[in-house]
Structure formats: structure tokens, C-alpha cells
Write an enzyme that holds these catalytic residues in place. Structure first.
Site, short mmCIF file in Angstrom:
data_model
loop_
_atom_site.label_atom_id
_atom_site.label_comp_id
_atom_site.label_asym_id
_atom_site.label_seq_id
_atom_site.Cartn_x
_atom_site.Cartn_y
_atom_site.Cartn_z
N LYS A 90 -4.30 -9.79 -6.06
CA LYS A 90 -5.55 -10.65 -4.19
C LYS A 90 -6.60 -9.39 -5.16
O LYS A 90 -6.96 -8.21 -5.65
CB LYS A 90 -5.22 -10.00 -3.50
CG LYS A 90 -6.48 -10.00 -2.71
CD LYS A 90 -5.93 -9.40 -1.09
CE LYS A 90 -5.98 -7.90 -0.93
NZ LYS A 90 -7.12 -7.82 0.21
N LYS A 139 -10.57 -3.73 -3.15
CA LYS A 139 -11.45 -3.37 -3.35
C LYS A 139 -10.92 -1.98 -3.98
O LYS A 139 -11.71 -0.92 -4.51
CB LYS A 139 -12.17 -2.31 -1.91
CG LYS A 139 -13.35 -3.44 -1.49
CD LYS A 139 -13.95 -2.65 -0.26
CE LYS A 139 -13.34 -3.42 1.20
NZ LYS A 139 -12.02 -2.92 2.29
N LYS A 143 0.87 -1.53 0.32
CA LYS A 143 0.19 0.14 0.17
C LYS A 143 0.76 0.83 0.17
O LYS A 143 0.62 2.13 -1.19
CB LYS A 143 -1.13 0.18 0.93
CG LYS A 143 -1.91 -1.22 1.02
CD LYS A 143 -3.06 -0.77 1.74
CE LYS A 143 -4.42 -1.61 1.86
NZ LYS A 143 -6.02 -1.59 2.10
N1 AQP Z 1 -9.38 -11.29 -2.58
C1 AQP Z 1 -9.71 -11.89 -1.25
N2 AQP Z 1 -10.21 -12.97 -0.86
C2 AQP Z 1 -10.62 -13.16 0.18
N3 AQP Z 1 -10.92 -12.79 1.02
C3 AQP Z 1 -10.34 -10.86 1.14
N4 AQP Z 1 -10.57 -10.03 1.44
C4 AQP Z 1 -9.84 -8.98 1.58
N5 AQP Z 1 -9.80 -9.34 0.39
C5 AQP Z 1 -9.55 -10.80 -0.53
C6 AQP Z 1 -11.19 -10.34 3.30
O1 AQP Z 1 -11.89 -9.69 3.37
C7 AQP Z 1 -12.24 -9.29 4.09
C8 AQP Z 1 -11.87 -7.87 5.27
O2 AQP Z 1 -11.33 -7.38 4.21
P1 AQP Z 1 -10.45 -5.76 4.31
O3 AQP Z 1 -11.82 -4.49 3.72
O4 AQP Z 1 -10.31 -5.44 5.70
O5 AQP Z 1 -9.61 -5.28 3.46
P2 AQP Z 1 -8.58 -5.70 2.88
O6 AQP Z 1 -7.73 -6.95 3.11
O7 AQP Z 1 -7.42 -4.88 2.68
O8 AQP Z 1 -9.46 -5.82 1.26
P3 AQP Z 1 -9.58 -5.07 0.32
O9 AQP Z 1 -10.62 -5.35 -0.63
O10 AQP Z 1 -8.35 -5.39 -0.45
O11 AQP Z 1 -9.81 -3.67 0.29
P4 AQP Z 1 -8.51 -2.51 0.32
O12 AQP Z 1 -9.21 -2.23 -1.30
O13 AQP Z 1 -9.85 -1.45 0.56
O14 AQP Z 1 -7.62 -2.53 0.81
C9 AQP Z 1 -10.86 -9.24 5.36
O15 AQP Z 1 -10.80 -10.86 6.34
C10 AQP Z 1 -10.12 -9.66 4.18
O16 AQP Z 1 -9.09 -11.38 4.09
#
Ligand code: AQP
Length: 324
Positions: free
Chosen positions: A193, A196, A112
Site C-alpha cells: 500500500k 506516508k 506496524k
Molecule cells: N494507499 C492508499 N490508498 C487509498 N487510501 C489510502 N489511505 C491511506 N493510504 C491509502 C487513506 O487515507 C486516509 C488517511 O490515512 P492515515 O493517515 O490515517 O493512515 P494510513 O492509512 O496508515 O495512511 P498512511 O499514508 O499509510 O500513513 P502512515 O504511513 O503514517 O501509517 C485513510 O482513510 C486511509 O484509508
């Protein structure tokens, strides 16, 4: 007393099928076995800039999606992180026992930070705040996707360090990964991965995408140049679509897709995703039809967990010799 479960999602964009299969689906399945607390981690979201008006709407949308995905607010407490000040307070106490070297090693921080012109201190402290979220409720189990495993290991290290300096206070949280869907990759790039915050309309399937959009996104998903599925040796794009399909519908097995032409395979996966999301989308509309419903659930959740959170912070402050 039942073991406590804690987990959270950032309201940092549109929730996607990775968030659902890696987290929400698992939460809904295990919530009755534990005393569950599910959190909209808005303090985590602001570790990178969020438009205030959008963030405020996303907090409510995320809470509504928790309920739509099967979290029962009578059984589980649904809370917003910033409504319980003890999250930030415990995070500070834990920051003081956490070596910076541990935080610099976090792969999510490195990934990040690379994307930011100026890296805020909050981004580095992100996993300490996550540790505070978990330890605040003495959660024994934390259901997350695979991307959070490193942060969970760090949470155990921080808990151990606090306990060894100030006496046993925190229990060690165990990581709970889903059997299928722990790591869903981007449709446009199966090496990344699904996230969002990743750019591009072909990257993620949002939980609120309509059937046509889902069909289109899956039809355009990156695969390889082979004509048909080889169940014994799937390329990363096909393997990712298979994981999504299998996690959405039990009848999608290796045998059932072996030899399918890619076009037909993609249609089959899209059908499974649409069928899995349809009841969630229907429930989302019901949940949001009364604008007072979600805020009431969030107030109820906060009121339930406040005494637990305040008790833990009090114990931590006392252990450190602070004024209570
Ligand atoms: N690609 C994924 N596959 C499986 N699990 C996932 N999680 C996120 N992406 C995947 C799981 O969703 C939960 C919440 O995630 P988060 O919003 O706290 O943060 P993150 O992991 O950083 O998710 P994003 O979607 O990638 O968000 P941004 O882009 O905002 O950083 C967690 O349990 C995570 O493991």
C-alpha cells in the site's frame, strides 16, 4: 438532522495521492450531503515516535491540505483530535469493553508492530481510539480507503458490545469507500500500500510534489517487462498506475490506454496527476499565505464540535455509572 460524517488523516508525513484518492477527494465530493467533521488525528500519529517540531508543523500543513483539496471549512468542521479531550476520554471507556484478542487480530497492528523494536501500547489501542473518534460524533458514515475497512468493522463490534452491556447509545457507522482509488499501491512496489511512512523517494507521489518530480517518479514506477498496455490483463504496476490515472481524470479509460507503449502510458498518467494536483497546490499556497488563517479554522472547528463530543462522553459515563 443530516447524517454525520467523520474521517481523519494522521499528520505523520507528507500526504500522498493515496490519501487524496482514497480519502480527501471523496470527502470533498460528499461533504454537502452530510454534517461533516474532518480530523487531523495527531493522537494516532504519536502511536509511533514523531519528532515534536515536525509533528507540530505537519498538523498545520495537513489542515491546509484538507482545505486545498476542497474541504470547505464553512460547510465542514476541520478539527485537530488532541484539541478535543473527549476523544481520549471516550477511548478509555471503550478500551474497557474491548477484548484484547480483537485488537491482536488487526492486520495494520501486526504490520506496524513488526517494524518497531518496542511496540507501544498505543499502537495496539489505535483502532479503539479510532472507534472513539467516530462514536463521539455519532457518525453514520465514515469515508475511508480500503485499508481502514477492518478497523471500521471493529468499530461496529465495539459499539455493539457497549450497547449490549450498557444500553443503546451508539449508532452503527457505515464504511464508505471511493468507487475508484480505494487502494493505491506504492510506485516502487505495487504489492505494498502507498504509505506516508514507507521509505524511499520513489514510493509515493506527495500532494505537494512539483510536476518534474511527479514525471520522474511515474517514469521510474515498477512495471513488468511487456512493451505495451493490455487493457484486459494489466500487471499490478500498470494496473496501479491506471487506477491512479482513472481516479484523476475521467477520460482515462481501459479503451483509451489499450495498446499504449509503457513510456507513453506513463507520460499520460503523469499528465493526469499533474493536472489534478495543480489547483490543489495553487490553493495550498493561498491558504498558507496568511499564517493566522489555518489556526483560526481549527479553532472554529473545535468550538463547533465540542458540545457534541462532551454530550456523548457524558452519556457514556452516565450509562457506565461513572461520576458526571
Ligand atoms: N494507499 C492508499 N490508498 C487509498 N487510501 C489510502 N489511505 C491511506 N493510504 C491509502 C487513506 O487515507 C486516509 C488517511 O490515512 P492515515 O493517515 O490515517 O493512515 P494510513 O492509512 O496508515 O495512511 P498512511 O499514508 O499509510 O500513513 P502512515 O504511513 O503514517 O501509517 C485513510 O482513510 C486511509 O484509508
Amino acid at each position: 438532522m443530516k447524517t454525520r460524517v467523520f474521517s481523519g488523516v494522521q499528520p505523520s508525513g507528507q500526504l500522498h495521492i493515496g490519501n487524496y484518492l482514497g480519502a480527501l477527494k471523496n470527502w470533498a465530493e460528499i461533504q454537502s450531503l452530510y454534517q461533516s467533521i474532518f480530523c487531523i488525528v495527531d493522537l494516532h500519529a504519536v502511536t509511533v515516535y514523531q519528532d515534536p517540531a515536525v509533528l507540530s508543523a505537519k498538523i498545520r500543513e495537513t489542515a491546509a491540505l484538507f482545505i486545498a483539496a476542497g474541504i470547505d471549512p464553512e460547510q465542514s468542521s476541520i478539527i485537530v483530535q488532541s484539541s478535543v479531550p473527549a476523544h481520549a476520554e471516550l477511548a478509555w471507556l471503550l478500551t474497557c469493553v474491548t477484548p484484547v484478542g480483537w485488537l491482536n487480530r488487526m492486520t495494520q497492528f501486526k504490520a506496524k508492530a513488526e517494524k518497531q523494536e518496542t511496540v507501544g501500547d498505543g499502537l495496539l489501542q489505535y483502532p479503539v481510539l479510532m472507534t472513539a473518534d467516530i462514536l463521539l460524533y455519532q457518525a453514520g458514515v465514515v469515508p475511508v480507503g480500503e485499508d481502514q475497512s477492518q478497523h471500521l468493522e471493529l468499530a461496529r463490534d465495539i459499539a455493539q458490545r457497549f450497547n449490549s452491556i450498557y444500553g443503546d447509545l451508539f449508532i452503527m457507522p457505515a464504511t464508505h469507500l471511493p468507487a475508484v482509488g480505494a487502494r493505491i499501491m506504492g510506485l516502487d512496489d505495487p504489492a505494498q500500500k502507498m504509505s506516508k511512512s514507507a521509505p524511499g523517494s520513489g514510493h509515493a507521489i506527495a500532494l505537494l510534489d512539483d510536476p518534474k518530480t511527479i514525471q520522474k517518479k511515474i517514469a521510474r514506477a515498477t512495471t513488468d517487462s511487456l512493451p505495451a498496455v493490455n487493457a484486459e490483463s494489466m500487471g499490478p504496476g500498470i494496473a496501479n498506475l491506471f487506477t491512479i490515472g482513472q481516479a484523476c481524470e475521467d477520460s482515462i479509460t481501459r479503451e483509451s490506454v489499450d495498446g499504449m507503449r509503457y513510456g507513453d502510458f506513463k507520460k499520460r498518467i503523469a499528465e493526469a496527476v499533474i493536472a489534478r494536483l495543480e489547483p490543489i497546490q495553487r490553493r495550498y499556497l493561498e491558504v498558507t499565505s496568511d499564517p493566522a488563517y489555518v489556526p483560526a479554522i481549527l479553532t472554529q472547528g473545535r468550538d463547533r464540535v465540542l458540545p457534541i463530543a462532551e454530550d456523548t462522553v457524558c452519556k457514556a459515563k452516565r450509562a457506565m455509572g461513572l461520576y458526571v
